[in-house]
Design a protein around this motif. Structure first.
Motif, PDB file in Angstrom:
ATOM      1  N   THR A 165       2.260  51.602 -16.328  1.00 47.34           N
ATOM      2  CA  THR A 165       3.619  52.100 -16.150  1.00 47.34           C
ATOM      3  C   THR A 165       3.631  53.501 -15.551  1.00 47.34           C
ATOM      4  N   LEU A 166       2.534  54.243 -15.699  1.00 48.17           N
ATOM      5  CA  LEU A 166       2.506  55.610 -15.182  1.00 48.17           C
ATOM      6  C   LEU A 166       2.511  55.659 -13.659  1.00 48.17           C
ATOM      7  N   ARG A 167       2.246  54.538 -13.006  1.00 48.14           N
ATOM      8  CA  ARG A 167       2.351  54.522 -11.549  1.00 48.14           C
ATOM      9  C   ARG A 167       3.817  54.447 -11.110  1.00 48.14           C
ATOM     10  N   PHE A 168       4.722  54.271 -12.086  1.00 47.65           N
ATOM     11  CA  PHE A 168       6.164  54.337 -11.822  1.00 47.65           C
ATOM     12  C   PHE A 168       6.795  55.565 -12.483  1.00 47.65           C
ATOM     13  N   ALA A 169       6.398  55.832 -13.729  1.00 45.89           N
ATOM     14  CA  ALA A 169       7.072  56.857 -14.532  1.00 45.89           C
ATOM     15  C   ALA A 169       6.984  58.229 -13.869  1.00 45.89           C
ATOM     16  N   ASP A 170       8.076  58.987 -13.970  1.00 41.02           N
ATOM     17  CA  ASP A 170       8.146  60.332 -13.378  1.00 41.02           C
ATOM     18  C   ASP A 170       7.864  60.310 -11.888  1.00 41.02           C
ATOM     19  N   GLY A 171       8.298  59.255 -11.226  1.00 39.61           N
ATOM     20  CA  GLY A 171       8.123  59.128  -9.783  1.00 39.61           C
ATOM     21  C   GLY A 171       6.973  58.209  -9.437  1.00 39.61           C
ATOM     22  N   PRO A 172       7.211  57.198  -8.588  1.00 42.73           N
ATOM     23  CA  PRO A 172       6.141  56.255  -8.232  1.00 42.73           C
ATOM     24  C   PRO A 172       5.108  56.882  -7.302  1.00 42.73           C
ATOM     25  N   ASP A 173       3.951  56.225  -7.226  1.00 45.39           N
ATOM     26  CA  ASP A 173       2.868  56.724  -6.362  1.00 45.39           C
ATOM     27  C   ASP A 173       3.367  57.022  -4.951  1.00 45.39           C
ATOM     28  N   GLU A 174       4.199  56.122  -4.427  1.00 45.32           N
ATOM     29  CA  GLU A 174       4.632  56.260  -3.037  1.00 45.32           C
ATOM     30  C   GLU A 174       5.371  57.568  -2.775  1.00 45.32           C
ATOM     31  N   VAL A 175       6.178  58.001  -3.741  1.00 47.06           N
ATOM     32  CA  VAL A 175       6.929  59.244  -3.575  1.00 47.06           C
ATOM     33  C   VAL A 175       5.986  60.441  -3.574  1.00 47.06           C
ATOM     34  N   HIS A 176       5.033  60.443  -4.509  1.00 48.92           N
ATOM     35  CA  HIS A 176       4.078  61.553  -4.567  1.00 48.92           C
ATOM     36  C   HIS A 176       3.169  61.559  -3.344  1.00 48.92           C
ATOM     37  N   ASN A 177       2.718  60.373  -2.910  1.00 53.23           N
ATOM     38  CA  ASN A 177       1.876  60.305  -1.720  1.00 53.23           C
ATOM     39  C   ASN A 177       2.629  60.794  -0.481  1.00 53.23           C
ATOM     40  N   ARG A 178       3.909  60.493  -0.436  1.00 51.53           N
ATOM     41  CA  ARG A 178       4.723  60.951   0.696  1.00 51.53           C
ATOM     42  C   ARG A 178       4.752  62.477   0.753  1.00 51.53           C
ATOM     43  N   ALA A 179       4.929  63.109  -0.408  1.00 57.37           N
ATOM     44  CA  ALA A 179       4.963  64.574  -0.444  1.00 57.37           C
ATOM     45  C   ALA A 179       3.617  65.161  -0.030  1.00 57.37           C
ATOM     46  N   ILE A 180       2.536  64.552  -0.507  1.00 59.44           N
ATOM     47  CA  ILE A 180       1.195  65.031  -0.163  1.00 59.44           C
ATOM     48  C   ILE A 180       0.947  64.885   1.339  1.00 59.44           C
TER      49      ILE A 180
END
Length: 412
Positions: free
Chosen positions: A387-402
């Motif tokens: 679930t942590l790959r969704f919680a507090d923002g999914p991976d895709e959102v964080h990868n996009r910022a990076i």
């Protein structure tokens, strides 16, 4: 670059570890038996028994940030915890992550940690007296209602819950889900994100407001399962808000400040999850190694099969790399502030769950049929961490910022 831990860092880490080794780990089986035998949604008697011991030991509210943190209210009024830095707390949280229920014993479990930080940073004096005090005492629990089933909530501007001003009140209508903690009867208040002005600029439409869960119109429609687990007595609810009326004084910080609050809350919350995740990974590699050393197949120990040597080696390398990134992010938060560390927080938020999920998968494979049963904590840990790959923002959102930050270095 000096990686030596300070006396204060080792002091709190070792005290947390000693408490877990003495009071929590030996009673893990008792905890699970107690939850299985009684009302699954009743608070754990064992946790309630251990909380005063942790508090007496000075291991209580360890996550609360140093100094008063009164960003938007009178500095003369402060609620303070043990005052650990993010780096100091990271080492403690890793120890808590080895046993999934340990963090609550120290009053350091989500979503209360994030909610307490919201009250601490953005709450009025009255809001703190009514809600933050009892939360810090461990007398009540709380929820955070942001995600909605009808929209892609990874883009929080999509949320549709309406908050309409009506005289001295706001009237709230909407549907939320994955509202963690709402299954606990001690959950008394929710921080709800909704729209107060749909015509405002995209990131100024949202606000956050406090909703006591006994307010008329609040209905917990169902508790959601996670890969078949209900996560009682904590749980994740789908909550309907129908003509819920609360005083305007329940608004946090002001209209249109919801995104500001969300960013202040989610940064520390994300890294807290990652800290505990490293502890879960350490639990998994220990169980995997012991299993491989104890079983024989095709004439030799499974540990002596080359494929398992490779997997164990990879697991240790990945844990160490992930821990260093987590500690770097925590150190940057302490020295330069949460905003300056946002890319490091994003990187660890992607890396830690992915690392631990692969390790848990290998550990389950090592256990064979036992690994997918409830006889070990591995299957439950995998379901929870997924679930942590969704919680507090999914991976895709964080990868996009990076990625955008990386592209920005080379853009002409």
């Amino acid at each position: 670059m000096d990686f030596t831990l300070s006396d204060r860092e080792t002091h709190f880490r070792d005290r947390v570890k000693a408490f877990i080794d003495r009071h929590i780990a030996p009673r893990d089986a008792e905890y699970h038996a107690d939850i299985a035998a009684g009302d699954r949604w009743a608070p754990s008697k064992l946790i309630e028994e251990l909380k005063p011991r942790a508090r007496e030991a000075g291991l209580w509210n360890l996550f609360m940030p140093p100094h008063s943190g009164q960003v938007h209210v009178d500095d003369s009024f402060a609620f303070e915890g043990t005052q650990l830095t993010n780096l100091e707390y990271a080492l403690c949280a890793e120890e808590m992550g080895r046993i999934h229920w340990a963090s609550e014993v120290f009053n350091c479990s989500a979503p209360d940690t994030g909610n307490m930080e919201v009250f601490h940073r953005y709450g009025s004096r009255d809001q703190k007296e009514r809600w933050l005090g009892p939360l810090m005492d461990g007398a009540i629990r709380s929820a955070f209602l942001m995600t909605e089933p009808a929209v892609a909530s990874s883009d929080a501007t999509n949320i549709e819950t309406a908050m309409v001003r009506d005289g001295d009140d706001y009237v709230i209508n909407g549907r939320k889900w994955w509202s963690s903690g709402t299954g606990d009867p001690r959950c008394k208040v929710a921080i709800v994100m909704g729209k107060t002005d749909p015509e405002a600029k995209r990131h100024a439409q949202q606000s956050m407001i406090l909703v006591p869960l006994d307010t008329p119109g609040v209905k917990i429609e169902r508790m959601l399962s996670v890969y078949g687990y209900d996560h009682a007595p904590h749980g994740h609810g789908e909550v309907v808000l129908e003509n819920v009326r609360v005083p305007a004084s329940n608004l946090l910080l002001g209209e249109g400040r919801g995104f500001e609050i969300a960013q202040g809350r989610l940064g520390p919350g994300r890294i807290h999850h990652c800290m505990r995740t490293i502890g879960t990974a350490e639990m998994a590699i220990e169980l995997m190694a012991k299993r491989l050393l104890s079983r024989t197949a095709f004439g030799k120990r499974i540990a002596d099969q080359s494929v398992w040597e490779q997997r164990i080696a990879r697991a240790r390398i990945d844990i160490e790399m992930t821990r260093l990134l987590c500690l770097k992010a925590a150190d940057m938060m302490d020295k330069a502030g949460n905003k300056s560390a946002q890319l490091e927080i994003a990187m660890i938020k992607v890396q830690a769950p992915m690392m631990a999920l692969q390790l848990l998968d290998d550990a389950i494979q090592a256990y064979g049929g036992a690994g997918v049963s409830g006889d070990t904590p591995l299957a439950g840990a995998w379901a929870s961490l997924r679930t942590l790959r969704f919680a507090d923002g999914p991976d895709e959102v964080h990868n996009r910022a990076i990625a955008r930050a990386e592209f920005g270095k080379y853009a002409v």
